[in-house]
Design an enzyme around this catalytic site. Sequence first.
Site, PDB file in Angstrom:
ATOM      1  N   ARG A  77       0.859  -1.188   0.000  1.00  0.00           N
ATOM      2  CA  ARG A  77       0.000   0.000   0.000  1.00  0.00           C
ATOM      3  C   ARG A  77       0.897   1.240   0.000  1.00  0.00           C
ATOM      4  NH1 ARG A  77      -2.360   3.044   4.582  1.00  0.00           N
ATOM      5  NH2 ARG A  77      -4.048   4.272   3.722  1.00  0.00           N
ATOM      6  N   HIS A 120      -2.657  10.917   0.726  1.00  0.00           N
ATOM      7  CA  HIS A 120      -2.136  10.716   2.079  1.00  0.00           C
ATOM      8  C   HIS A 120      -1.498  12.049   2.511  1.00  0.00           C
ATOM      9  CE1 HIS A 120      -0.810   7.326   4.975  1.00  0.00           C
ATOM     10  NE2 HIS A 120      -0.525   8.467   5.574  1.00  0.00           N
ATOM     11  N   GLU A 165      -7.375   8.491   5.981  1.00  0.00           N
ATOM     12  CA  GLU A 165      -7.671   9.163   7.245  1.00  0.00           C
ATOM     13  C   GLU A 165      -8.134  10.617   7.101  1.00  0.00           C
ATOM     14  OE1 GLU A 165      -4.397   8.702   9.931  1.00  0.00           O
ATOM     15  OE2 GLU A 165      -4.573   6.532   9.969  1.00  0.00           O
ATOM     16  N   ASN A 300      -7.746   1.795   9.742  1.00  0.00           N
ATOM     17  CA  ASN A 300      -6.444   1.992  10.392  1.00  0.00           C
ATOM     18  C   ASN A 300      -6.669   1.973  11.894  1.00  0.00           C
ATOM     19  OD1 ASN A 300      -5.465   2.343   7.838  1.00  0.00           O
ATOM     20  ND2 ASN A 300      -4.821   4.467   8.113  1.00  0.00           N
ATOM     21  N   TYR A 302      -4.667   1.860  15.655  1.00  0.00           N
ATOM     22  CA  TYR A 302      -3.454   1.904  16.473  1.00  0.00           C
ATOM     23  C   TYR A 302      -3.754   1.596  17.940  1.00  0.00           C
ATOM     24  CZ  TYR A 302      -0.912   3.464  12.425  1.00  0.00           C
ATOM     25  OH  TYR A 302      -0.329   3.496  11.181  1.00  0.00           O
ATOM     26  N   GLU A 382      -3.762  -0.092   8.074  1.00  0.00           N
ATOM     27  CA  GLU A 382      -2.604   0.329   8.871  1.00  0.00           C
ATOM     28  C   GLU A 382      -2.754  -0.185  10.283  1.00  0.00           C
ATOM     29  OE1 GLU A 382      -1.420   4.490   9.082  1.00  0.00           O
ATOM     30  OE2 GLU A 382      -1.887   4.690   6.946  1.00  0.00           O
TER      31      GLU A 382
HETATM   32  C1  BGC Z   1      -0.943   7.655   9.278  1.00  0.00           C
HETATM   33  C2  BGC Z   1       0.513   7.405   8.990  1.00  0.00           C
HETATM   34  C3  BGC Z   1       1.319   7.610  10.248  1.00  0.00           C
HETATM   35  C4  BGC Z   1       0.834   6.620  11.285  1.00  0.00           C
HETATM   36  C5  BGC Z   1       1.570   6.678  12.606  1.00  0.00           C
HETATM   37  C6  BGC Z   1      -1.432   7.063  10.568  1.00  0.00           C
HETATM   38  O1  BGC Z   1      -2.348   7.922  11.159  1.00  0.00           O
HETATM   39  O2  BGC Z   1      -1.747   7.259   8.193  1.00  0.00           O
HETATM   40  O3  BGC Z   1       0.928   8.260   7.961  1.00  0.00           O
HETATM   41  O4  BGC Z   1       2.690   7.508  10.041  1.00  0.00           O
HETATM   42  O5  BGC Z   1      -0.521   6.865  11.573  1.00  0.00           O
HETATM   43  O6  BGC Z   1       1.369   7.891  13.229  1.00  0.00           O
END
Ligand code: BGC
Length: 474
Positions: A77, A120, A165, A300, A302, A382
């Site tokens: 990607r 992006h 995002e 995405n 985290y 992501e």
């Molecule tokens: C983004 C990336 C970024 C990653 C870590 C995501 O929100 O798409 O570009 O590097 O988070 O912060």
Amino acid sequence: MNSRQFPDGFLFGAATAAYQIEGAAFEDGRTASVWDAFARVPGAVVNGENGDVACDHYHRMPQDVALMKSLGLQTYRFSTSWSRVRPDGGAVNAKGVDFYSRLVDELLENDILPWLTLYHWDMPQAVEEQGGWTSRDTVDRFVEYALTMHDALGDRVKNWTTLNEPWCASFLSYTAGVHAPGRTDIGDGLLAAHHLLLAHGRTVQALRARDADLDLGITLNLTVADPADADDSADVDAARRIDGQFNRWFLDPIFEGDYPSDIVRDIREVDADAIVRWQAAVHDGDLDVISAPLDALGVNYYHGELLSGHAQQEGPAGTPHDTEGQQRQTASPFPADAGIHWVERGLPRTGMGWEVQPEGLTRLLQRVAADYAGGVPLYVTENGAAYDDVVTDGAVNDAERTAFLRDHVTATLDAIEAGVDVRGYFYWSLMDNYEWAWGYDKRFGIVRVDYDTQERTVKESGREYSRIIAARAV
Ligand code: BGC
């Protein structure tokens, strides 16, 4: 323990973005993007770093694709840079287009599926100076650029993501001022979010009209907002507001053709003028365009958040860049920001200060499938972690990242086994790169980049990922 297999057809990949890796910022006709400009604003980026060189991927692309091949990636990607392809948002730059054409050829020759993201975050600075995402004209400019990419690559690229995002590209960039272009206005963030979504919908319509076989989607950064106490109305309300801002503000228009009225009400209470401005920007028919049917939703993830409506004990002091939580609090266009508190729950944290919460990914995928996506396949586009890597005898034994990756791949499989149609996982990121307002300070890669020599070294996490991909099992 028995290993658990991924379904046939499930794709394992890794992700990057143009500004974060390419470098060659002013070469072959490329002109400034908002990030080139923002990185030069004193104090905007840690150490004042910029993406002029980054990972020098523009010059090392074939070797980087060979690296992907050696890791066993099935898909890659990447994003294309608007400023490279249509500098200043103007005429097509053949050299810029040619770079992506060569990249796609190189990927296909190595049996790696190209997964292309059109936006992006690196809008041409000249377009920003004409209003950027607060201007409706930008939507037309974006569709022109998208069609340029399709002219060049439509014969070879099937998987197209319109935006990465939009929350970050709107509220974090136009309301919080943490990302380029660094504006700090609630109304600007609302207009930006709407025009981004409209650009998404118009692009889907335009690409679909050209080729009904394309696989079209969008990638959203979504969260799991849990109330600290599900029986406490203030905690539940704090979770509602965060869920509304991050998730529903984008999922509702895309899948239901409507904006969440509770969040509109919240924002009106704090800035009625911003809502009046935003309402004037939402034209009749826009939501029909925004809710055009999709073939894929990129998620995405985290971390999630535990939220309270009551003041918490102070956490460790930090800079404004310290945690995404703090970024989000600054970015929140909600009334009574101060009334939302992030609760410490003792989970381990990454080098970004973000909690490690793999089960949140399983729940998020289940919730999105149940409440929104219906039959639309999900992809984890992501997921990844920054840690302070240590190089020992040329090797990086990144045990924490290795565990993070394994646990989140497993959490993805948990969702699949619970019945969710998840068809792929992309680790963020293939290699260490320019981490936006953090500059080169934070390393997310499964491949280490030595920025002095541009040498690439596969980390232990990269080896572990290769083993998972080869076995198609955890
Ligand atoms: C983004 C990336 C970024 C990653 C870590 C995501 O929100 O798409 O570009 O590097 O988070 O912060």
